[in-house]
Design an enzyme around this catalytic site. Structure first.
Site, PDB file in Angstrom:
ATOM      1  N   LYS A  13       0.835  -1.217   0.000  1.00 61.07           N
ATOM      2  CA  LYS A  13       0.000   0.000   0.000  1.00 61.07           C
ATOM      3  C   LYS A  13       0.862   1.257   0.000  1.00 61.07           C
ATOM      4  CE  LYS A  13      -2.280  -0.867   3.834  1.00 61.07           C
ATOM      5  NZ  LYS A  13      -1.611  -2.120   4.250  1.00 61.07           N
ATOM      6  N   ARG A  88      -8.905   1.176   9.745  1.00 58.20           N
ATOM      7  CA  ARG A  88      -8.496  -0.208   9.984  1.00 58.20           C
ATOM      8  C   ARG A  88      -9.494  -0.945  10.860  1.00 58.20           C
ATOM      9  NH1 ARG A  88      -2.599   0.762   9.228  1.00 58.20           N
ATOM     10  NH2 ARG A  88      -1.431  -1.150   9.478  1.00 58.20           N
ATOM     11  N   ARG A 127      12.011  -7.011   4.176  1.00 57.73           N
ATOM     12  CA  ARG A 127      12.087  -5.609   3.757  1.00 57.73           C
ATOM     13  C   ARG A 127      12.806  -4.743   4.782  1.00 57.73           C
ATOM     14  NH1 ARG A 127       6.021  -2.834   4.153  1.00 57.73           N
ATOM     15  NH2 ARG A 127       6.016  -2.625   6.427  1.00 57.73           N
ATOM     16  N   ARG A 154      11.984  -2.625  10.665  1.00 60.61           N
ATOM     17  CA  ARG A 154      10.978  -2.171  11.625  1.00 60.61           C
ATOM     18  C   ARG A 154      10.731  -3.282  12.641  1.00 60.61           C
ATOM     19  NH1 ARG A 154       5.957  -0.002   8.023  1.00 60.61           N
ATOM     20  NH2 ARG A 154       4.853  -0.998   9.745  1.00 60.61           N
ATOM     21  N   ARG A 165       0.143  -9.148  13.341  1.00 59.30           N
ATOM     22  CA  ARG A 165      -0.451  -8.126  12.469  1.00 59.30           C
ATOM     23  C   ARG A 165      -1.438  -8.765  11.483  1.00 59.30           C
ATOM     24  NH1 ARG A 165       4.513  -5.262   9.879  1.00 59.30           N
ATOM     25  NH2 ARG A 165       3.043  -3.746   9.042  1.00 59.30           N
TER      26      ARG A 165
HETATM   27  P1  AMP Z   1       1.455   0.651   8.973  1.00 57.88           P
HETATM   28  O1  AMP Z   1       2.714   1.365   8.647  1.00 57.88           O
HETATM   29  O2  AMP Z   1       0.258   1.185   8.232  1.00 57.88           O
HETATM   30  O3  AMP Z   1       1.587  -0.847   8.855  1.00 57.88           O
HETATM   31  O4  AMP Z   1       1.156   0.949  10.515  1.00 57.88           O
HETATM   32  C1  AMP Z   1       2.074   0.578  11.527  1.00 57.88           C
HETATM   33  C2  AMP Z   1       1.357   0.468  12.862  1.00 57.88           C
HETATM   34  O5  AMP Z   1       0.791   1.747  13.216  1.00 57.88           O
HETATM   35  C3  AMP Z   1       0.185  -0.494  12.902  1.00 57.88           C
HETATM   36  O6  AMP Z   1       0.598  -1.841  13.091  1.00 57.88           O
HETATM   37  C4  AMP Z   1      -0.603   0.051  14.091  1.00 57.88           C
HETATM   38  O7  AMP Z   1       0.027  -0.269  15.331  1.00 57.88           O
HETATM   39  C5  AMP Z   1      -0.453   1.554  13.891  1.00 57.88           C
HETATM   40  N1  AMP Z   1      -1.538   2.061  13.015  1.00 57.88           N
HETATM   41  C6  AMP Z   1      -1.404   2.591  11.763  1.00 57.88           C
HETATM   42  N2  AMP Z   1      -2.612   2.941  11.270  1.00 57.88           N
HETATM   43  C7  AMP Z   1      -3.524   2.625  12.219  1.00 57.88           C
HETATM   44  C8  AMP Z   1      -4.940   2.713  12.294  1.00 57.88           C
HETATM   45  N3  AMP Z   1      -5.681   3.181  11.273  1.00 57.88           N
HETATM   46  N4  AMP Z   1      -5.544   2.294  13.449  1.00 57.88           N
HETATM   47  C9  AMP Z   1      -4.824   1.828  14.470  1.00 57.88           C
HETATM   48  N5  AMP Z   1      -3.492   1.673  14.462  1.00 57.88           N
HETATM   49  C10 AMP Z   1      -2.834   2.074  13.343  1.00 57.88           C
END
Ligand code: AMP
Length: 208
Positions: A13, A88, A127, A154, A165
């Site tokens: 994404k 989410r 990654r 990360r 996740r």
């Molecule tokens: P991402 O980079 O989008 O995978 O986000 C990394 C982490 O940030 C996720 O695993 C959540 O802990 C937190 N996070 C990001 N977006 C959201 C969301 N919309 N709702 C809740 N937690 C989020």
């Protein structure tokens, strides 16, 4: 153009969002990036999010919704926007729907990127992310070719956290696909293929 990207972690994404935001001339709003920036800067929001992020859990809806509502007040969203990693949960999707209705600017589309779990684990555990600008690379890359930043893995791309996740996605995020199908907004594409191939499928799905 106002749309969101939905798909499991590792679907690509973030990578597609950069292309699509440039193509449509709209800001790319990634809640994960905003949380990571706050974490890096040691803000109260970053500290609040850290524990959830490290475990692969979602940051509570109230915190995330407030952050997004604030972002949607910035003048650049008048041109449209692309939301990546938000909503989410169904509660976030409902919150967004109301917030956008109040602004008089409803969503045009929701683009779902589909991919199976085995491919996700392979992609995420292999990654690396730039500490400076967030760009994604394979493990073979020595440093960021965009900003020269250091590449790191990360914490939430480590295998045990990836599994969590994926569970969180299946339990809490997958239901929003049905939510948006009912709203008549859903377009789905495969996340497999080169970055350019997926981007061109995305653009044609969004242009229908
Ligand atoms: P991402 O980079 O989008 O995978 O986000 C990394 C982490 O940030 C996720 O695993 C959540 O802990 C937190 N996070 C990001 N977006 C959201 C969301 N919309 N709702 C809740 N937690 C989020």
């Amino acid at each position: 153009m106002r749309f969101i990207l939905v798909g499991p972690p590792g679907a690509g994404k973030g990578t597609q969002a950069v292309h699509l935001a440039a193509h449509f001339g709209i800001p790319h709003i990634s809640t994960g990036d905003i949380f990571r920036l706050n974490l890096k800067n040691g803000t109260p929001l970053g500290l609040q999010a850290k524990g959830f992020m490290d475990k692969g859990e979602l940051v509570p809806d109230s915190v995330t919704n407030e952050m997004v509502a604030d972002r949607l007040t910035h003048p650049d969203v008048k041109a449209g926007f692309l939301l990546d990693g938000y909503p989410r949960t169904t509660a976030q999707a409902e919150f967004l729907k109301n917030a956008l209705a109040t602004m008089g600017s409803p969503l045009d589309a929701v683009l779902e990127m589909t991919i199976d779990n085995a491919e996700i684990v392979k992609r995420l555990s292999g990654r690396r992310t730039c500490r400076g600008c967030g760009k994604i690379y394979p493990t073979s890359q020595p440093s960021c070719d965009a900003c020269g930043g250091e590449l790191y893995q990360r914490d939430d791309d480590k295998e045990e956290v990836i599994q969590r996740r994926l569970e969180v996605y299946a339990e809490q995020t997958a239901p929003i696909v049905g939510f948006y199908r009912n709203e008549g907004l859903l377009r789905s594409i495969s996340a497999l293929g080169s970055v350019d191939e997926v981007a061109s499928h995305a653009i044609s799905a969004l242009s229908k």
